[in-house]
Design a protein around this motif. Structure first.
Motif, mmCIF file in Angstrom:
data_model
loop_
_atom_site.group_PDB
_atom_site.id
_atom_site.type_symbol
_atom_site.label_atom_id
_atom_site.label_comp_id
_atom_site.label_asym_id
_atom_site.label_seq_id
_atom_site.Cartn_x
_atom_site.Cartn_y
_atom_site.Cartn_z
ATOM 1 N N LYS B 137 0.806 -1.215 0.000
ATOM 2 C CA LYS B 137 0.000 0.000 0.000
ATOM 3 C C LYS B 137 0.848 1.279 0.000
ATOM 4 N N ASN B 138 2.102 1.178 0.427
ATOM 5 C CA ASN B 138 2.880 2.423 0.455
ATOM 6 C C ASN B 138 3.561 2.692 -0.886
ATOM 7 N N LYS B 139 4.418 3.687 -0.926
ATOM 8 C CA LYS B 139 4.956 4.146 -2.203
ATOM 9 C C LYS B 139 6.082 3.264 -2.744
ATOM 10 N N HIS B 140 6.789 2.595 -1.842
ATOM 11 C CA HIS B 140 7.978 1.870 -2.280
ATOM 12 C C HIS B 140 7.643 0.450 -2.695
ATOM 13 N N LYS B 141 6.634 0.329 -3.546
ATOM 14 C CA LYS B 141 6.148 -0.975 -3.950
ATOM 15 C C LYS B 141 7.261 -1.895 -4.420
ATOM 16 N N LYS B 142 8.055 -1.386 -5.325
ATOM 17 C CA LYS B 142 9.056 -2.229 -5.954
ATOM 18 C C LYS B 142 10.125 -2.682 -4.958
ATOM 19 N N ALA B 143 10.547 -1.754 -4.139
ATOM 20 C CA ALA B 143 11.588 -2.066 -3.155
ATOM 21 C C ALA B 143 11.092 -3.116 -2.164
ATOM 22 N N VAL B 144 9.868 -2.913 -1.691
ATOM 23 C CA VAL B 144 9.292 -3.854 -0.727
ATOM 24 C C VAL B 144 9.199 -5.243 -1.335
ATOM 25 N N GLN B 145 8.700 -5.284 -2.553
ATOM 26 C CA GLN B 145 8.532 -6.580 -3.229
ATOM 27 C C GLN B 145 9.882 -7.261 -3.440
ATOM 28 N N GLU B 146 10.887 -6.505 -3.842
ATOM 29 C CA GLU B 146 12.208 -7.094 -4.085
ATOM 30 C C GLU B 146 12.829 -7.643 -2.804
ATOM 31 N N ARG B 147 12.600 -6.910 -1.708
ATOM 32 C CA ARG B 147 13.163 -7.357 -0.444
ATOM 33 C C ARG B 147 12.528 -8.691 -0.025
ATOM 34 N N ILE B 148 11.204 -8.768 -0.198
ATOM 35 C CA ILE B 148 10.507 -10.001 0.203
ATOM 36 C C ILE B 148 10.920 -11.176 -0.683
ATOM 37 N N PHE B 149 11.071 -10.918 -1.967
ATOM 38 C CA PHE B 149 11.485 -11.994 -2.876
ATOM 39 C C PHE B 149 12.836 -12.551 -2.445
#
Lengths: 330, 326
Positions: B137-149
């Motif tokens: 939901k926040n702005k850093h969608k891509k960063a968050v997703q990459e970290r989780i991956f």
């Protein structure tokens, strides 16, 4: 690597096209050569009684009608390979010119009809699929079934009776008013003459696209990924936009581009009913008048046309669906 | 939190002596599908009739039931993504508040997330990275997703791939990461283990555990008792649309002497590592009307009272049971 794959693809498609054209030429030539229509008689028309047998033979010899069928075909093919499609008997003009002129008129007609039917069909399909089982869906579905079982020429006649004869909104036929010089015809008049044939032709294609889009949308909405998307909080328009459109456009695209053949067939009927001077009308005249060069020319041209449609669908498919991209190139 | 206490007055007493209300609670949940038979005659197909459950923060509660007991529909009911002809009754409480339709729409994908069962749950025409990002939901969608991956062991280029390019195991990791990127308080894992080899299954289970240690409450829907016992704190046994028992994980031991309901006992003893005794008969089909206890027809200790009245879920020995004879 990529270049090699692409060139392989092009070579494969070209070979397909060439073999298709050869097969179509042979088949069409065989069919017309057994046609009961005597080209000389249809060429000379009512003056036939005044033509002596000698003159007849001269014409036949001039046209090469005395040669064997194989020889005739080989002569024709040789000329075609050199880029010469021959001269139309009824129009007394090079076949290529006739096709170019007629196709331009047909292209506007078919283009409008094609765009309209694709757009309307897609929208109707979406509306219907979203509300599966509702009265809206039932009405759209019923409408599509009626359309799908309606012959094009009959629909054309109905439109003609209602809009031209009873209501008088549109002209009865032709592409421009009779008795006016071509350069004096206004765009509005051309458009007015185009409405009914285009309408008729577009209605035919709607049902197919609508029903397939509807079915695919129902499938998509019932899929696991739609369920998951809903669970992720996506609903309504967002869901349709994110996961629906791309998925449901697959059948619509392939169907609609592959329907170039039907479109052309429909145009033959619509142009005939509305006396619209397009390629469809020319093909009928060529057939009835024993104008073999023109007929074969149009057959070859329409083959190219339909092939182009299928090729476009093929290419678009790979653009839309990543799975196809990988498969085709591997 | 205090206000909601009054809404809960109808609740059956909880087995545990909880001080604060549980994060998530389901009471007397029933689900029926309206069906139109010939013409306009309407009939109701009852799929779930007496489902009760409660989950605390950081707790894993397994919902164990055989195929056809209505487990997957349970997830849909909680998320409010049932088809239109479905009707529910009873109440679902989240953080003490009644989960209304509006709340469901607001909370799903945010506070309540689903880990679906099927590997078809990803859109085939969308890159997987993007599908995970839609949950953030926040702005850093891509960063968050990459970290989780990275956290779940997916290579960096995975996010630019399409689902068909991933193996089943990788897809499961993607699905789990959708739950991990969210700030969800409740995760509903809908059969995350079937069809996996042992290693992948263990991995999937470990992810559940990880989510729980992050403070999320997990509702772990499964038919794999062994998997459930490995990670769950409590096990709710689901039979023909009813919770027949809520047991603690420790109760599953020996010959099942500590288990309360005869069905749970039978289920436990049917396991290969135990007595391997199959339970005869089949469970009632959805829509089949049963007047008394749903298990009566197959129960070894059923008496007349069992076929007459539906037994109520009652607390027993730090658990709950729906049986007259337990």
């Amino acid at each position: 690597m990529q270049l090699k794959r692409v060139s392989l693809y092009v070579i494969k498609k070209t070979l397909k096209l060439v073999s298709l054209l050869i097969a179509i030429s042979v088949l069409s030539f065989l069919l017309v050569s057994y046609s009961p229509i005597d080209p000389i008689q249809s060429y000379i028309g009512a003056d036939m009684v005044r033509v002596s047998p000698e003159q007849r033979d001269n014409i036949a010899a001039y046209w090469g009608l005395d040669d064997s069928k194989t020889e005739q075909f080989l002569n024709w093919s040789k000329a075609v390979l050199q880029g010469n499609l021959g001269t139309s008997l009824i129009y007394r003009a090079p076949v290529a010119d006739v096709i170019a002129e007629r196709f331009l008129a047909s292209l506007i007609l078919m283009g409008i009809a094609w765009l309209m039917s694709g757009f309307i069909g897609f929208i109707l399909g979406i509306i219907s699929g979203i509300q599966e089982g509702s009265w809206v869906d039932r009405i759209i579905k019923g409408y599509c079934f009626i359309l799908a079982s309606t012959p094009a020429f009959w629909l054309a006649l109905l439109c003609l009776m209602l809009f031209s004869v009873s209501l008088g909104w549109f002209p009865v036929g032709l592409a421009s008013p009779a008795g006016i010089l071509t350069e004096d015809v206004t765009w509005l008049e051309r458009a007015k003459h185009l409405v009914l044939p285009a309408l008729t032709l577009s209605i035919i294609g709607v049902a197919n696209v609508a029903l397939h889009t509807r079915q695919k949308l129902i499938e998509v909405l019932g899929s696991e990924y739609a369920r998951f998307a809903k669970a992720k909080g996506e609903t309504g328009f967002l869901l349709l936009w994110r996961h629906g459109l791309r998925n449901i456009s697959l059948p619509a695209v392939s169907l609609h581009f592959a329907s170039f053949g039907e479109l052309f067939g429909g145009a033959v009927l619509a142009e005939q009913v509305f006396s619209y001077p397009g390629l469809g009308q020319a093909v009928v005249q060529a057939g009835l008048g024993g104008d073999i060069p023109l007929l074969l020319g149009i057959v070859l041209f329409s083959t190219l046309f339909v092939f182009a449609g299928n090729l476009l669908a093929d290419l678009l498919y790979q653009f839309i669906d990543p799975r196809m991209r990988k498969e085709e190139l591997q | 939190m205090e206000i909601q206490q009054s809404q809960k007055k109808e609740n059956i007493p909880l087995a545990q002596n909880e001080k604060s209300p549980p994060l998530f609670e389901v009471n007397h949940l029933a689900l029926t599908f309206r069906q139109y038979e010939k013409g306009l005659r309407e009939s109701n197909l009852r799929v779930i009739r007496n489902f009760d459950l409660s989950i605390n923060q950081g707790e894993i509660v397994a919902v164990v039931g055989a195929s056809g007991s209505g487990k997957s529909l349970l997830a849909d009911t909680i998320l409010g993504i049932l088809p239109e002809h479905a009707e529910t009754s009873g109440n679902i409480l989240f953080q003490g508040k009644i989960l209304t339709k509006e709340n469901q729409i607001r909370l799903r994908g945010k506070d309540i997330v689903l880990i679906p069962q099927s590997t078809n749950a990803l859109d085939p025409l969308m890159k997987v990275g993007k599908q995970v990002q839609s949950v953030v939901k926040n702005k850093h969608k891509k960063a968050v997703q990459e970290r989780i991956f990275q956290k779940v062991g997916l290579a960096k280029d995975t996010s630019d791939r399409y689902p068909f390019e991933l193996s089943g195991g990788m897809i499961r990791r993607v699905l789990v990461s959708t739950a991990m990127v969210s700030d969800a308080k409740l995760v509903i894992a809908d059969e995350p283990t079937p069809g996996l080899d042992e290693q992948a299954r263990d991995e999937a289970i470990q992810y559940m555990k990880k989510l729980a240690t992050e403070g999320k409450a997990i509702m772990f829907i499964t038919h794999d008792i062994t998997a459930a016992l490995e990670i769950a704190d409590k096990v709710a046994v689901f039979y023909a649309g009813e919770t027949v028992e809520i047991a603690n994980t420790e109760d599953f031991s020996g010959k099942g002497e500590n288990l309360r309901h005869p069905y749970t006992k039978a289920l436990w003893n049917a396991l290969p590592q135990n007595d391997f005794i199959p339970l005869k008969g089949i469970q009632p089909l959805p829509g089949e009307s049963v007047s008394g206890c749903v298990f009566a027809a197959r129960c070894p200790i059923a008496t007349d009272v069992c076929t007459e009245d539906v037994p109520q879920l009652r607390p027993l020995n730090h658990g709950m049971v729906r049986c007259y004879h337990a």
